[in-house]
Write a protein that holds these residues in place. Structure first.
Motif, PDB file in Angstrom:
ATOM      1  N   THR A  10       0.815  -1.159   0.083  1.00  0.00           N
ATOM      2  CA  THR A  10       0.047  -0.042   0.171  1.00  0.00           C
ATOM      3  C   THR A  10       0.954   1.059   0.076  1.00  0.00           C
ATOM      4  O   THR A  10       2.016   1.194   0.547  1.00  0.00           O
ATOM      5  N   ASP A  11       0.290   2.010  -0.879  1.00  0.00           N
ATOM      6  CA  ASP A  11       1.127   3.687  -0.845  1.00  0.00           C
ATOM      7  C   ASP A  11       0.727   4.353   0.356  1.00  0.00           C
ATOM      8  O   ASP A  11      -0.304   4.785   0.171  1.00  0.00           O
ATOM      9  N   TRP A  12       1.478   4.632   1.282  1.00  0.00           N
ATOM     10  CA  TRP A  12       1.246   5.491   2.429  1.00  0.00           C
ATOM     11  C   TRP A  12       2.018   7.086   2.088  1.00  0.00           C
ATOM     12  O   TRP A  12       1.712   7.877   3.126  1.00  0.00           O
TER      13      TRP A  12
ATOM     14  N   LYS B 237      -0.623  11.616   4.401  1.00  0.00           N
ATOM     15  CA  LYS B 237       0.124  10.636   4.243  1.00  0.00           C
ATOM     16  C   LYS B 237       0.095   9.937   5.367  1.00  0.00           C
ATOM     17  O   LYS B 237      -0.200  10.052   6.634  1.00  0.00           O
ATOM     18  N   GLY B 238       0.767   8.527   5.370  1.00  0.00           N
ATOM     19  CA  GLY B 238       0.763   7.510   6.409  1.00  0.00           C
ATOM     20  C   GLY B 238      -0.460   7.452   7.186  1.00  0.00           C
ATOM     21  O   GLY B 238      -1.612   7.070   6.684  1.00  0.00           O
ATOM     22  N   ARG B 239      -0.147   7.274   8.493  1.00  0.00           N
ATOM     23  CA  ARG B 239      -1.678   6.695   9.278  1.00  0.00           C
ATOM     24  C   ARG B 239      -2.703   7.844   9.240  1.00  0.00           C
ATOM     25  O   ARG B 239      -3.937   7.510   9.338  1.00  0.00           O
TER      26      ARG B 239
ATOM     27  N   LYS C  69      -3.396   9.417   6.578  1.00  0.00           N
ATOM     28  CA  LYS C  69      -4.063   8.955   5.463  1.00  0.00           C
ATOM     29  C   LYS C  69      -5.115   7.711   5.522  1.00  0.00           C
ATOM     30  O   LYS C  69      -6.197   7.873   5.097  1.00  0.00           O
ATOM     31  N   TRP C  70      -4.528   6.571   6.257  1.00  0.00           N
ATOM     32  CA  TRP C  70      -5.162   5.425   6.430  1.00  0.00           C
ATOM     33  C   TRP C  70      -6.424   6.014   7.158  1.00  0.00           C
ATOM     34  O   TRP C  70      -7.594   5.482   6.994  1.00  0.00           O
TER      35      TRP C  70
END
Length: 101
Positions: free
Chosen positions: A4-6, A26-28, A30-31
């Motif tokens: 997955t692209d974070w 970005k990162g968490r 973004k999640w």
């Protein structure tokens, strides 16, 4: 398993007052934004969507202008108490979209 692209991703945020902004997440964070988008009006809880620091992700998203409500709900079990349900109130569009008022 696909990776997955974070990395940074652009989004357009439209808030209640119809003001909009362009952000990168970005990162968490973004999640978490993806989880909130997917949950719709039912929102997300750390119990249903486990992650180490939900409150921090929500804080970060709020800091950049995303409107998210917190509803406190009771839960039972050995460590009964309250947990937060986070509900996305902004309209979120992928990419940077020009919004006409």
């Amino acid at each position: 398993m696909a990776k997955t692209d974070w990395g940074n991703a652009p989004f357009t945020i439209i808030n209640f007052d119809r003001n909009h902004l362009h952000i990168y997440v970005k990162g968490r964070d973004k999640w978490a934004l993806g989880q909130l988008i997917g949950a719709g009006n039912r929102g997300c809880t750390p119990i249903e969507n486990p992650a180490p620091r939900w409150s921090a992700y929500v804080f970060n998203l709020r800091e950049i202008g995303v409107q998210i409500d917190t509803v406190h709900e009771p839960h039972g079990g050995d460590f009964s108490g309250l947990h937060g349900r986070y509900i996305l109130r902004s309209r979120v569009l992928p990419g940077h979209v020009e919004v006409v008022r």
